[in-house]
Design a protein around this motif. Structure first.
Motif, PDB file in Angstrom:
ATOM      1  N   LEU A   1       4.373   5.350  -5.679  1.00  0.00           N
ATOM      2  CA  LEU A   1       4.388   5.233  -7.133  1.00  0.00           C
ATOM      3  C   LEU A   1       3.415   6.224  -7.768  1.00  0.00           C
ATOM      4  O   LEU A   1       3.754   6.919  -8.728  1.00  0.00           O
ATOM      5  CB  LEU A   1       4.045   3.796  -7.546  1.00  0.00           C
ATOM      6  N   ASN A   2       2.212   6.299  -7.232  1.00  0.00           N
ATOM      7  CA  ASN A   2       1.226   7.222  -7.787  1.00  0.00           C
ATOM      8  C   ASN A   2       1.617   8.679  -7.561  1.00  0.00           C
ATOM      9  O   ASN A   2       1.375   9.523  -8.418  1.00  0.00           O
ATOM     10  CB  ASN A   2      -0.161   6.902  -7.223  1.00  0.00           C
ATOM     11  N   LEU A   3       2.237   8.991  -6.427  1.00  0.00           N
ATOM     12  CA  LEU A   3       2.726  10.344  -6.180  1.00  0.00           C
ATOM     13  C   LEU A   3       3.834  10.698  -7.167  1.00  0.00           C
ATOM     14  O   LEU A   3       3.845  11.798  -7.742  1.00  0.00           O
ATOM     15  CB  LEU A   3       3.234  10.469  -4.742  1.00  0.00           C
TER      16      LEU A   3
ATOM     17  N   GLU B   1      12.058   5.331  -9.046  1.00  0.00           N
ATOM     18  CA  GLU B   1      11.908   6.581  -8.291  1.00  0.00           C
ATOM     19  C   GLU B   1      11.023   6.370  -7.061  1.00  0.00           C
ATOM     20  O   GLU B   1      11.321   6.880  -5.979  1.00  0.00           O
ATOM     21  CB  GLU B   1      11.325   7.681  -9.180  1.00  0.00           C
ATOM     22  N   ALA B   2       9.948   5.614  -7.213  1.00  0.00           N
ATOM     23  CA  ALA B   2       9.060   5.339  -6.080  1.00  0.00           C
ATOM     24  C   ALA B   2       9.820   4.633  -4.965  1.00  0.00           C
ATOM     25  O   ALA B   2       9.584   4.895  -3.777  1.00  0.00           O
ATOM     26  CB  ALA B   2       7.862   4.507  -6.531  1.00  0.00           C
ATOM     27  N   HIS B   3      10.749   3.761  -5.331  1.00  0.00           N
ATOM     28  CA  HIS B   3      11.539   3.037  -4.332  1.00  0.00           C
ATOM     29  C   HIS B   3      12.431   3.991  -3.530  1.00  0.00           C
ATOM     30  O   HIS B   3      12.776   3.709  -2.383  1.00  0.00           O
ATOM     31  CB  HIS B   3      12.368   1.957  -5.025  1.00  0.00           C
TER      32      HIS B   3
ATOM     33  N   SER C   1      10.381   1.644   1.854  1.00  0.00           N
ATOM     34  CA  SER C   1      11.657   1.396   1.173  1.00  0.00           C
ATOM     35  C   SER C   1      12.796   2.092   1.901  1.00  0.00           C
ATOM     36  O   SER C   1      13.881   1.516   2.068  1.00  0.00           O
ATOM     37  CB  SER C   1      11.584   1.882  -0.277  1.00  0.00           C
ATOM     38  N   LYS C   2      12.560   3.311   2.345  1.00  0.00           N
ATOM     39  CA  LYS C   2      13.591   4.031   3.096  1.00  0.00           C
ATOM     40  C   LYS C   2      13.919   3.300   4.395  1.00  0.00           C
ATOM     41  O   LYS C   2      15.080   3.195   4.775  1.00  0.00           O
ATOM     42  CB  LYS C   2      13.118   5.452   3.421  1.00  0.00           C
ATOM     43  N   ALA C   3      12.894   2.811   5.077  1.00  0.00           N
ATOM     44  CA  ALA C   3      13.097   2.149   6.370  1.00  0.00           C
ATOM     45  C   ALA C   3      13.836   0.825   6.231  1.00  0.00           C
ATOM     46  O   ALA C   3      14.571   0.423   7.143  1.00  0.00           O
ATOM     47  CB  ALA C   3      11.751   1.923   7.059  1.00  0.00           C
ATOM     48  N   THR C   4      13.662   0.143   5.120  1.00  0.00           N
ATOM     49  CA  THR C   4      14.258  -1.184   4.956  1.00  0.00           C
ATOM     50  C   THR C   4      15.563  -1.165   4.160  1.00  0.00           C
ATOM     51  O   THR C   4      16.283  -2.169   4.153  1.00  0.00           O
ATOM     52  CB  THR C   4      13.274  -2.143   4.250  1.00  0.00           C
TER      53      THR C   4
ATOM     54  N   ALA D   1       0.828  -1.211   0.000  1.00  0.00           N
ATOM     55  CA  ALA D   1       0.000   0.000   0.000  1.00  0.00           C
ATOM     56  C   ALA D   1       0.860   1.257   0.000  1.00  0.00           C
ATOM     57  O   ALA D   1       0.593   2.211  -0.749  1.00  0.00           O
ATOM     58  CB  ALA D   1      -0.927  -0.003   1.213  1.00  0.00           C
ATOM     59  N   CYS D   2       1.896   1.267   0.829  1.00  0.00           N
ATOM     60  CA  CYS D   2       2.775   2.430   0.903  1.00  0.00           C
ATOM     61  C   CYS D   2       3.509   2.645  -0.422  1.00  0.00           C
ATOM     62  O   CYS D   2       3.591   3.764  -0.926  1.00  0.00           O
ATOM     63  CB  CYS D   2       3.773   2.238   2.047  1.00  0.00           C
TER      64      CYS D   2
END
Length: 138
Positions: A60-62, A114-116, A122-125, A54-55
C-alpha cells in the motif's frame, strides 16, 4: 527469477508444537485456540495475519509513493480457520481492515485496490482463499 532473499523457519509438533526462525527472532510455542490448554502460544493463523498485514501495508505504501500520495496507514489482518464443507477439512479466510490517512475515501479505496494487485501475499492467495478488504479513510 533470482530470489532477493529467503527466510527460514522450522515447525515441530504441528498446532501444539513450536516454530523457530533460523535467526531465532521467531521462537514461539503453538497452541490450538479453544483447545482448553493452559499453555500460552501463537497459532499459524495469527502468524499468517501478521505477515499478510505487514506485506499488504508495504504494498500500500509503495503504491501510494508511486502515485505521489503522502499517506499514513495501518492494516489489521484477521485470519479465520473454517471448516471446509466440500472436503471435511479446513480452510482459511482473510479480512484486511485498512485505515488510510491523508487521502479521500475514494483515493484510499483506489490505493487499496491497487495494493491488492501488487502485494506478494495477495498474489499468492488469489483464487485460493477468500480475502475481504475494508478501507477507511481518516
Amino acid at each position: 527469477m533470482k530470489p532477493l532473499f529467503t527466510s527460514y523457519a522450522t515447525a515441530k509438533g504441528g498446532r501444539e508444537g513450536h516454530v523457530k526462525s533460523d535467526d531465532g527472532i521467531i521462537d514461539l510455542d503453538l497452541v490450538m485456540p479453544g483447545s482448553g490448554s493452559s499453555k500460552k502460544g501463537s497459532n499459524p493463523e495469527q502468524l499468517f495475519a501478521a505477515g499478510y498485514a505487514a506485506c499488504y501495508d508495504g504494498a500500500l505504501n509503495l503504491t501510494a509513493k508511486k502515485q505521489k500520495k503522502d499517506i499514513d496507514s495501518e492494516v489489521i489482518g484477521a485470519v479465520s480457520l473454517l471448516k471446509d464443507e466440500s472436503d471435511g477439512g479446513f480452510k482459511i479466510q482473510v479480512e484486511l481492515d485498512v485505515v488510510v490517512k491523508g487521502v479521500s475515501q475514494e483515493e484510499a479505496e483506489a490505493l487499496t485496490k491497487e495494493a491488492h494487485q501488487v502485494c506478494p501475499y495477495s498474489k499468492a492467495t488469489r483464487g485460493n482463499i477468500d480475502v475481504t478488504i475494508k478501507t477507511t479513510a481518516k
